[in-house]
Each structure stands twice: as structure tokens, then as C-alpha cells.
Write a protein that holds these residues in place. Structure first.
Motif, PDB file in Angstrom:
ATOM      1  N   ARG A   1      55.370  69.372   1.896  1.00 16.92           N
ATOM      2  CA  ARG A   1      55.732  67.997   1.676  1.00 16.92           C
ATOM      3  C   ARG A   1      56.142  67.810   0.093  1.00 16.92           C
ATOM      4  N   GLY A   2      56.344  69.106  -0.663  1.00 11.82           N
ATOM      5  CA  GLY A   2      56.812  68.995  -1.988  1.00 11.82           C
ATOM      6  C   GLY A   2      55.466  68.719  -2.875  1.00 11.82           C
ATOM      7  N   THR A   3      54.256  68.421  -2.542  1.00  9.73           N
ATOM      8  CA  THR A   3      53.241  68.213  -3.427  1.00  9.73           C
ATOM      9  C   THR A   3      52.066  69.085  -3.534  1.00  9.73           C
ATOM     10  N   ALA A   4      52.378  70.588  -3.414  1.00  9.85           N
ATOM     11  CA  ALA A   4      51.540  71.368  -3.628  1.00  9.85           C
ATOM     12  C   ALA A   4      50.735  71.492  -4.814  1.00  9.85           C
ATOM     13  N   VAL A   5      51.553  71.314  -5.991  1.00  8.89           N
ATOM     14  CA  VAL A   5      51.042  71.275  -7.108  1.00  8.89           C
ATOM     15  C   VAL A   5      50.069  70.208  -7.586  1.00  8.89           C
ATOM     16  N   ALA A   6      50.306  69.197  -7.088  1.00 12.74           N
ATOM     17  CA  ALA A   6      49.380  67.910  -6.941  1.00 12.74           C
ATOM     18  C   ALA A   6      48.070  68.040  -6.221  1.00 12.74           C
ATOM     19  N   ALA A   7      48.438  68.641  -4.806  1.00 13.80           N
ATOM     20  CA  ALA A   7      47.184  68.967  -4.013  1.00 13.80           C
ATOM     21  C   ALA A   7      46.217  70.056  -4.670  1.00 13.80           C
ATOM     22  N   ALA A   8      46.814  70.911  -5.225  1.00 15.44           N
ATOM     23  CA  ALA A   8      45.864  71.922  -6.041  1.00 15.44           C
ATOM     24  C   ALA A   8      45.068  71.542  -7.142  1.00 15.44           C
ATOM     25  N   GLU A   9      45.986  70.597  -7.753  1.00 16.64           N
ATOM     26  CA  GLU A   9      45.041  69.811  -9.076  1.00 16.64           C
ATOM     27  C   GLU A   9      44.066  69.008  -8.609  1.00 16.64           C
ATOM     28  N   LEU A  10      44.407  68.056  -7.658  1.00 17.34           N
ATOM     29  CA  LEU A  10      43.264  67.311  -7.075  1.00 17.34           C
ATOM     30  C   LEU A  10      42.347  68.017  -6.207  1.00 17.34           C
ATOM     31  N   GLY A  11      42.563  69.161  -5.710  1.00 17.70           N
ATOM     32  CA  GLY A  11      41.552  70.016  -5.016  1.00 17.70           C
ATOM     33  C   GLY A  11      40.960  70.491  -6.061  1.00 17.70           C
ATOM     34  N   LEU A  12      41.062  70.943  -7.187  1.00 15.41           N
ATOM     35  CA  LEU A  12      40.227  71.443  -8.298  1.00 15.41           C
ATOM     36  C   LEU A  12      39.213  70.278  -8.703  1.00 15.41           C
ATOM     37  N   MET A  13      39.767  69.057  -8.910  1.00 15.45           N
ATOM     38  CA  MET A  13      38.937  67.943  -9.208  1.00 15.45           C
ATOM     39  C   MET A  13      37.973  67.770  -8.282  1.00 15.45           C
ATOM     40  N   ALA A  14      38.157  68.230  -7.131  1.00 16.18           N
ATOM     41  CA  ALA A  14      37.272  67.846  -5.877  1.00 16.18           C
ATOM     42  C   ALA A  14      36.104  68.901  -5.715  1.00 16.18           C
ATOM     43  N   GLY A  15      36.333  70.040  -6.736  1.00 12.51           N
ATOM     44  CA  GLY A  15      35.127  71.308  -6.663  1.00 12.51           C
ATOM     45  C   GLY A  15      35.434  72.468  -6.288  1.00 12.51           C
TER      46      GLY A  15
ATOM     47  N   VAL B   1      44.455  63.184   0.380  1.00 10.60           N
ATOM     48  CA  VAL B   1      43.691  63.544   1.483  1.00 10.60           C
ATOM     49  C   VAL B   1      43.178  64.907   1.576  1.00 10.60           C
ATOM     50  N   TYR B   2      43.830  65.672   0.992  1.00 13.69           N
ATOM     51  CA  TYR B   2      43.511  67.213   0.733  1.00 13.69           C
ATOM     52  C   TYR B   2      42.394  67.216  -0.176  1.00 13.69           C
ATOM     53  N   ALA B   3      42.329  66.536  -1.127  1.00  7.21           N
ATOM     54  CA  ALA B   3      41.281  66.412  -2.191  1.00  7.21           C
ATOM     55  C   ALA B   3      39.830  65.972  -1.453  1.00  7.21           C
ATOM     56  N   ASP B   4      40.258  65.038  -0.586  1.00  9.89           N
ATOM     57  CA  ASP B   4      39.104  64.464   0.131  1.00  9.89           C
ATOM     58  C   ASP B   4      38.332  65.644   0.928  1.00  9.89           C
ATOM     59  N   GLN B   5      39.115  66.298   1.739  1.00 11.41           N
ATOM     60  CA  GLN B   5      38.734  67.300   2.508  1.00 11.41           C
ATOM     61  C   GLN B   5      37.889  68.503   1.642  1.00 11.41           C
ATOM     62  N   ILE B   6      38.610  68.736   0.439  1.00  9.06           N
ATOM     63  CA  ILE B   6      37.811  69.853  -0.125  1.00  9.06           C
ATOM     64  C   ILE B   6      36.657  69.322  -0.865  1.00  9.06           C
ATOM     65  N   GLU B   7      36.503  68.027  -1.447  1.00 12.62           N
ATOM     66  CA  GLU B   7      35.249  67.555  -1.770  1.00 12.62           C
ATOM     67  C   GLU B   7      34.116  67.460  -0.633  1.00 12.62           C
TER      68      GLU B   7
END
Length: 578
Positions: free
Chosen positions: A249-263, A221-227
Motif C-alpha cells: 500500500r506504499g505505507t511500510a515506513v509509516a507502519a514500521a514507525e507506528l509499530g515501534l510506538m506500539a511496543g 491498524v497494523y499498530a493496533d495489532q502490534i500493541e
């Protein structure tokens, strides 16, 4: 009841992005990194860092390779303000490093913040105001237009004050706080208004930081917002899009990695994830995740133990022994089947080939770690049993890393002699290994402390150190900021170069063996320089009724454990020849 659905919480739905592109992308380059250890990390500590700890952390961050470091919230306290001034006036900022400071969107705080930066070569001024509905409606009681105007007034003031300090190259950073809970259309509106007000251009970019201030949804969801923001921002070529994920939620690393993929272009976080509540995103994990995928992270963690010990000292918080990549136990296999597979994998691994060792996603040597704990520690019960008997029967409470090191000695002994070791056997081995080694090249005799000439306002401790080297007296002198540092300098005069990685002192507990309680010192040493006779790190241990004496005994013990006594022999031969 937790077993039932919780109707009191609002499920976050995210945005409808049916043509999302990030799932098909991979990370091929490192982002811009910004460390918030000295600001976000520091404000979350039980006891915030003092000036000495902050300076040590800053220098470590520079050595690791950070080019942007958030150093303070200058308007929060005189201590924070003074630290920024000490960095600038003391010439402590490397030419390729830009400091960043944080301020709320309030006039007097902004003015104080800009005052702290006078004379800086370059600086990032990070201003924020909350934009999420609950903050607008409950905290501020303001409408959307008023929230936008609050941000724009701050930008105008920063722009005005920046023009009055032409010696400094200023970059604006803006955060719509709680971005992840803000309506996307409103986040876009306020971000576009900020970049327009500043006059962002490709040559004068604005950092737009989109924080998951409170992590409230899954990383996708965070990645969608960033993209969505990446695709819809005005003046995108004039924007550095930044992420600041928290870990609720214990998922900050995953959120950052997906956020980078999102742009996104940039990530803010702390070395080991320290920060408010459950922490900021963990930059060490992010960087080394990239490294294991063949992507150069742009940060140097080739001596991860030194970085970890510095962070533990500065934060006064321990790093979890199972922390990814850096925990004391991450390269230790307690399972017999795991250990067997790792040993076979290490034996089969050829130099200059793709790393492919079972259960080990990264080569410990790349992080400056050894294979000792992997190969020598047998099982958790064995290691735990040794530590238990040492504490219960002899009152010695060993640090965790010493437990790992000494359990290897026990394993080697049992492999050679067979049978079961009693508590007395274990103590005899401990004594022979650390306290009274029969083959010790250097032995402690005594020492005398004296006051040395002060350097400025700093107290200097002198020491006369009397040792025995291969049966011959050896008298050394040194000075430092304390007895241990003075003794290290004294040893250096004899050709022994060591670095103290960690120091702990404890009182031994009274035991049924009848031993009196004594001071027990544990020093973790690393060899350095031309006399690096053995790779890695070793513990030295000292017991004495006096803690200073125990500490110096531990230093000598560590020197012998590292095999550095030969350096003294060479010095003596050279002196005799002269």
C-alpha cells in the motif's frame, strides 16, 4: 470501473483496541535492525546476486553497522548454501555480527539449514509457516491445531539439532506468515506455543517476527495489532518483538514507525526498500527519519553515495532519483523560488545551531553529499536542454549525476559571460572541462597492458601508464583486477589516491555534426587519503575508439577535475631532492 466502489475486495477491519497507547508515544531510541537485503531483497531481483556481489553487499552491511544480517535461504539452492559456508569458513563474519538464515517449517529444509550453520559462532534460525485463513483453508487445507503442530514440530527439531552443535549460540526466530491477515487470537496462540516449546527466558529470548507479509490495511491498524500482541503475549520479557512490513500500500515506513510506538523492539527490512512485489520496508528512510528527530539511528550513512552505488551494483537496479535522502535529485531545486530560499537559508545557517534551511529536512553534509547541485543547477529545462543537445548533436548520453555536475559548469559560464549558449558552445565547454582542459596538470600520452603475476586463482592485469605531468614525462606501473584498477594503483605510486565510485561506458551515437561513433567512458571519482585536495566527487570523461583507452582517459580527466595533479608535483620535488 475504478470510479465505482470495488465490491470484490474485503475491507480489513482490524481489532477493537479502544485504549490504544501508541498514538501518544514518540520514538526516542533506535530499534534493533536486521537487514534482509541478501535474502528477501535478493530473491526479488531479476538476476539474483552471485557470490561476489553477495560478499560485497555483506561487507557493506557490516560497515554500515548492522549486527544482525539475514544472509540466505540455505535450503533453496546450492548457491545459497555455499554462501553461508563461505562466510563461516572464510572467517568473514565480524565478532559482533550474527548471521540469520530462513527456512520453511519442513523437516528436510530445516536439516539442510542447520547443516549450513556448522561452525558458526552465533546464528539466528528463522522458521515460518503461514497462519492466515486463506492459507490454512486454500493452500494447506489444514485446521488451526494442525498449523500450530506444524510450527511446534519445527521448533522441536531446531532445538534438537541446535543441541548437537554446541559450538554455536543459536537464537530462534518464528514468524506467523501473513500475521497482519491472521486472527489476533490465533496469532497469539501459536506465538505463545512456540515460546513455550523453545523454553524462552529473559536470558534466552525468542524473536517473534510479526510480518505484514502483504500490506492490507492502513498503518494504524497494523499498530493496533502490534500493541495488542505486545500487551497480551505470554513471557513478554523473554521475547524480542520484531516487525517485517511490506509496502503493497506504499505505507511500510509509516507502519514500521507506528509499530515501534506500539511496543516492537526490532525491524527487518532492506536498505532502500528492495523486496518482493513493491518491496520491504526501507531501512535507510527509517533510520534517517529518526536522525532528523535527534535520535541516533545506530547505522552509519555518513557516506550515503558509497552505500547507494554498492547497492545499485549488487542489485543491478537503479535507485530512484527522488528516493528519500539518497536520490540523486533530492537536494536539487529546479524551482527558482525554492533555489532562492535554500541559498538564503544556507547563508543564514550558523555552525553548531539547529538545522533550519527551507525545503531541506536534513543537512546534505551529514550524508556526505555536497551543496553543489543545490546551488548551481538552475532549472529542469536548462539541465534537460543541455543533456538533450549533447545527445542529439554530439551523441554523448551523460549519466544523470554528470548532467547535474556539468549543468553547474554551464550555469557558471552563463553567469560570467551572459547570453545564450548554443549546442556548439556547450560542446566546447564540455571539451574544455573534461576532455582537453587547458590547465590540466596531468595529461594522458599512452599505455601498455601486460599480464602480471596471478594471485592465487585470480587474474591480475598490469599496466605501464605514460603521462605528462606539468610538461614532463611521467612513467608509472601498476597492477589490479582489471585495466582501471591497475591504472588506479599506478596513480597511487605517484601520490594520487582516488576511489572509483561508479563507471559507465557507452558508444556515442552518430550525429549530424559528422563525428564518428566512439567509445565514451564516464568515471565518478572521489579523492581519499592525504591528497584530498578538494572535497566531494567529480566525473572524468574519456573518448576514444578503444574502450580501455577511453576509460583511462576518463580516469586522468577525473584526477584533473579533483585537482589532484599537485600531488604529482610534490612527488617530483621530493624525488629531485633525494
Amino acid at each position: 470501473m475504478l470510479a465505482q466502489p470495488a465490491t470484490k475486495y474485503r475491507a480489513f477491519q482490524g481489532i477493537q483496541l479502544t485504549d490504544r497507547q501508541w498514538p501518544s508515544r514518540t520514538l526516542t531510541s533506535a530499534p534493533l535492525w536486521m537487514s534482509s537485503d541478501l535474502r528477501d531483497g535478493n530473491q526479488s531481483l531479476f538476476e539474483p546476486m552471485n557470490g561476489e556481489r553477495k560478499m560485497r553487499m555483506f561487507r557493506t552491511l557490516c560497515q554500515v553497522g548492522f549486527k544482525q544480517i539475514e544472509v540466505a535461504f540455505p535450503s533453496a539452492s546450492q548457491t545459497e548454501f555455499d554462501f553461508v559456508r563461505s562466510l563461516i569458513e572464510g572467517g568473514n563474519i565480524p565478532a559482533d555480527v550474527t548471521i540469520e538464515v530462513l527456512t520453511q517449517s519442513r523437516e528436510h529444509l530445516i536439516r539442510r539449514t542447520m547443516e549450513s550453520l556448522k561452525g558458526a559462532r552465533s546464528a539466528i534460525v528463522h522458521v515460518y509457516n503461514a497462519t492466515a485463513p486463506v492459507f490454512r483453508e486454500v493452500v494447506f487445507g489444514m485446521q488451526k491445531a494442525e498449523i500450530v503442530e506444524m510450527a511446534l514440530q519445527s521448533v522441536r527439531l531446531i532445538k534438537q539439532l541446535a543441541a548437537e552443535q554446541p559450538e554455536t549460540a543459536f537464537t530462534l526466530e518464528y514468524s506467523p506468515e501473513v500475521f497482519s491477515s491472521t486472527e489476533p487470537e490465533f496469532a497469539l496462540e501459536i506465538c505463545n506455543a512456540v515460546t513455550a516449546e523453545w523454553g524462552a527466558t529473559p536470558a534466552n529470548k525468542v524473536i517473534l517476527n510479526l510480518p505484514a507479509t502483504v500490506e492490507g490495511s492502513t498503518p494504524n491498524v497494523y499498530a493496533d495489532q502490534i500493541e495488542w500482541m505486545h500487551r497480551n503475549l505470554a513471557r513478554r520479557d523473554s521475547v524480542i518483538l520484531s516487525l517485517h512490513p511490506h509496502n503493497d500500500r506504499g505505507t511500510a515506513v509509516a507502519a514500521a514507525e507506528l509499530g515501534l510506538m506500539a511496543g516492537a523492539d526490532r525491524v527487518e527490512g532492506c536498505l532502500f526498500g528492495n523486496g518482493e512485489r513493491t518491496g520491504n520496508v526501507d531501512i535507510v528512510t527509517l533510520a534517517l527519519n529518526l536522525y532528523t528527530q535527534g535520535v541516533a539511528p545506530g547505522l552509519d550513512f555518513s557516506d550515503i553515495n558509497a552505500v547507494a552505488r554498492t547497492v545499485e551494483y549488487c542489485n543491478q537496479l537503479p535507485i530512484h532519483p527522488r528516493h528519500p535522502y539518497v536520490g540523486d535529485l533530492v537536494f536539487t531545486a529546479f524551482s527558482g523560488s525554492h533555489q532562492d530560499a535554500i541559498k538564503k537559508g544556507l547563508a543564514a545557517q550558523k555552525p553548531d545551531t539547529i538545522w533550519d534551511v527551507p525545503y531541506m529536512p536534513i543537512d546534505p553534509a551529514d550524508l556526505g553529499r555536497s551543496y553543489d547541485s543545490v546551488i548551481r543547477v538552475n532549472s529542469q529545462s536548462g539541465k534537460g536542454g543541455i543533456a538533450y543537445l549533447m545527445e542529439v548533436d554530439y551523441g554523448v548520453v551523460m549519466p544523470r549525476r554528470l548532467q547535474v555536475e556539468f549543468s553547474g559548469e554551464v550555469q557558471s559560464y552563463t553567469d560570467a559571460h551572459g547570453g545564450e549558449m548554443t549546442a556548439q558552445d556547450i560542446w566546447k565547454l564540455f571539451d574544455a572541462t573534461y576532455l582537453h582542459a587547458a590547465n590540466a596538470g596531468v595529461r594522458y600520452v599512452d599505455h601498455h597492458l601486460f599480464e602480471a603475476a596471478a594471485v592465487g586463482s585470480m587474474h591480475v592485469q598490469g599496466i605501464e601508464l605514460h603521462l605528462e605531468s606539468h610538461g614532463k614525462p611521467l612513467h608509472l606501473k601498476g597492477a589490479g583486477n582489471g585495466p582501471i584498477d591497475a591504472a588506479v594503483h599506478a596513480l597511487r605510486s605517484a601520490g594520487i589516491e582516488v576511489q572509483v565510485r561508479s563507471f559507465e561506458e557507452r558508444s556515442t551515437k552518430a550525429s549530424h555534426q559528422g563525428a564518428d561513433a566512439q567509445a565514451c567512458a564516464f568515471l565518478e571519482l572521489a579523492a581519499q587519503g592525504a591528497v584530498n585536495a578538494k572535497q566531494g566527487e567529480r566525473f572524468g570523461v574519456g573518448l576514444d575508439s578503444n574502450i580501455v583507452t577511453a576509460s583511462i582517459r576518463a580516469l586522468v580527466s577525473g584526477v584533473n577535475r579533483l585537482g589532484l595533479a599537485a600531488a604529482v608535483a610534490r612527488v617530483e620535488v621530493e624525488d629531485a631532492a633525494a
